[in-house]
Motif scaffolding. Structure first.
Motif, mmCIF file in Angstrom:
data_model
loop_
_atom_site.group_PDB
_atom_site.id
_atom_site.type_symbol
_atom_site.label_atom_id
_atom_site.label_comp_id
_atom_site.label_asym_id
_atom_site.label_seq_id
_atom_site.Cartn_x
_atom_site.Cartn_y
_atom_site.Cartn_z
ATOM 1 N N VAL A 258 0.847 -1.198 0.000
ATOM 2 C CA VAL A 258 0.000 0.000 0.000
ATOM 3 C C VAL A 258 0.874 1.236 0.000
ATOM 4 C CG1 VAL A 258 -1.593 1.364 1.406
ATOM 5 C CG2 VAL A 258 -1.995 -1.080 1.103
ATOM 6 N N GLN A 268 -9.657 6.589 0.913
ATOM 7 C CA GLN A 268 -10.038 5.876 -0.298
ATOM 8 C C GLN A 268 -8.912 4.960 -0.752
ATOM 9 O OE1 GLN A 268 -11.241 8.791 -3.215
ATOM 10 N NE2 GLN A 268 -13.335 8.862 -2.421
ATOM 11 N N VAL A 269 -9.298 3.780 -1.211
ATOM 12 C CA VAL A 269 -8.351 2.779 -1.691
ATOM 13 C C VAL A 269 -8.474 2.654 -3.197
ATOM 14 C CG1 VAL A 269 -7.740 0.325 -1.653
ATOM 15 C CG2 VAL A 269 -8.371 1.489 0.472
ATOM 16 N N PHE A 310 -1.730 -1.120 -3.994
ATOM 17 C CA PHE A 310 -2.822 -0.166 -3.819
ATOM 18 C C PHE A 310 -2.270 1.199 -3.431
ATOM 19 C CE2 PHE A 310 -4.274 -4.372 -2.731
ATOM 20 C CZ PHE A 310 -5.541 -4.479 -3.269
ATOM 21 N N THR A 311 -3.062 2.238 -3.704
ATOM 22 C CA THR A 311 -2.861 3.537 -3.064
ATOM 23 C C THR A 311 -3.914 3.663 -1.966
ATOM 24 O OG1 THR A 311 -4.304 4.615 -4.688
ATOM 25 C CG2 THR A 311 -1.917 4.698 -5.079
ATOM 26 N N LEU A 312 -3.584 4.454 -0.951
ATOM 27 C CA LEU A 312 -4.539 4.739 0.121
ATOM 28 C C LEU A 312 -4.486 6.225 0.404
ATOM 29 C CD1 LEU A 312 -6.486 4.228 2.433
ATOM 30 C CD2 LEU A 312 -4.536 3.398 3.814
ATOM 31 N N ALA A 324 -9.949 0.721 5.747
ATOM 32 C CA ALA A 324 -9.311 0.666 4.432
ATOM 33 C C ALA A 324 -8.251 -0.425 4.387
ATOM 34 C CB ALA A 324 -8.701 2.024 4.093
ATOM 35 N N VAL A 328 -8.200 -3.731 1.985
ATOM 36 C CA VAL A 328 -7.062 -4.194 1.180
ATOM 37 C C VAL A 328 -6.791 -5.667 1.425
ATOM 38 C CG1 VAL A 328 -4.562 -4.015 0.923
ATOM 39 C CG2 VAL A 328 -5.962 -1.952 0.908
#
Length: 334
Positions: A258, A268-269, A310-312, A324, A328
């Protein structure tokens, strides 16, 4: 470009420093501790109690009393404890490169890492199994030496073809762990503490041992987290083992990577490619651990290619951040 030190300088200084440690140990007495990281045991031999008390707090969860084989030994002392004073280093500031690595250090002879802000000096024997660690005074260590001590020594003692110390955090649960990667200030500690406060387990917020021998595994080094102080003041170091007993985890298999981003608002993911994750992770790790000429990047690339990334967007609500991370883990499991 600054010239490298002559080949004989570092081996000679290593011998001088070894004698200095012996004198400090004779004066203060030897206090021995063992630490275990995954399948490797390190022996720390302190000259006196003062430095042991200052450095071992962050490593308390890795303490190990078993008489297992020792992989490496670190001798530690305070310059202030030397009866005749400490030996001056045989290099100038311009010869200290990134991460404190002294130019002229070479894998075939002793290496030196000089932390110029704190004055901490680490000398690594060419075999990589014996190290010397000198600090000016245990009473004057900066906050980062209390939060994540002995980073250079641990890097060389624990590294291998499939393992490296890396700049990353990790949290998770029985499903596995999520690596939190990115530069300082990106939100790794914020996400890690939110996850910890809402029932997930904590491996690290800043540095960990990454082992990819069989599967990617995040191994804990320290039982601390560093929280930013107001107005740019020194960070506050939290002993999580004392504050939240049972919340720490020795290791977790890596299920996802992440990349946190401080955004505010809602958490937001989003999915990203392995390349995006690697671009966020590699520069910070190479900057913080510049001791192997960037060869760690290949290991990081293997990790981001093997798990979803992923981005968070780090929002303002702690519970949302923890949810979140759970999201994930659920997506990675699917």
């Amino acid at each position: 470009m600054t010239d490298r030190l002559p080949a004989e300088v570092l081996p000679s200084f290593y011998e001088v420093a070894s004698r200095e440690y012996d004198l400090a140990a004779e004066r203060e007495g030897v206090v021995e501790h063992r630490l275990r990281f995954g399948d490797r045991t390190l022996r720390l031999r302190f000259a006196g109690d003062g430095l042991a008390d200052a450095l071992l707090g962050a490593l308390a969860e890795r303490s190990d009393d078993r008489q297992s084989a020792v992989h490496a030994t670190i001798a530690l002392w305070e310059a202030a404890a030397c009866p005749a004073g400490s030996a001056p280093v045989p290099w100038c500031w311009s010869e200290v490169g990134p991460g404190g690595l002294v130019r002229g250090s070479d894998i075939d002879r002793p290496l030196a890492v000089h932390e110029t802000c704190s004055g901490t000096l680490t000398l690594i024997h060419s075999a990589g199994r014996t190290m010397l660690h000198r600090v000016p005074s245990s009473r004057a260590l900066p906050w980062w030496e209390h939060a994540a001590p002995l980073r250079a020594s641990l890097f060389f003692a624990l590294r291998g073809d499939s393992r490296r110390l890396v700049h990353a955090g990790a949290v998770g649960d029985e499903r596995g762990g999520v690596l939190l990667v990115g530069a300082r200030g990106s939100g790794k500690t914020t996400v890690a503490m939110a996850a910890l406060n809402h029932g997930l387990r904590f491996v690290a917020d800043d540095y960990l041992l990454l082992n990819v021998a069989k599967r990617s595994e995040a191994v804990s080094l320290y039982n601390t987290a560093s929280i930013a102080g107001p107005d740019g003041e020194d960070k506050t170091v939290l002993d999580l083992a004392a504050l939240m007993p049972g919340s720490l985890c020795e290791s977790l298999p890596v299920r996802a990577v992440v990349v946190p981003r401080i955004r505010g608002g809602q958490a937001q993911v989003g999915r990203v490619s392995a390349a995006v994750a690697l671009r966020a992770w590699a520069p910070s790790t190479v900057f913080h651990m510049p001791f192997d000429d960037g060869t760690v990047v290949g290991l990081l690339a293997d990790v981001v290619r093997s798990v979803p990334c992923f981005t968070l967007d780090v929002g303002d609500d702690e519970a949302q951040l923890a949810n979140a991370v759970v999201q994930v883990l659920e997506q990675a499991a699917r």
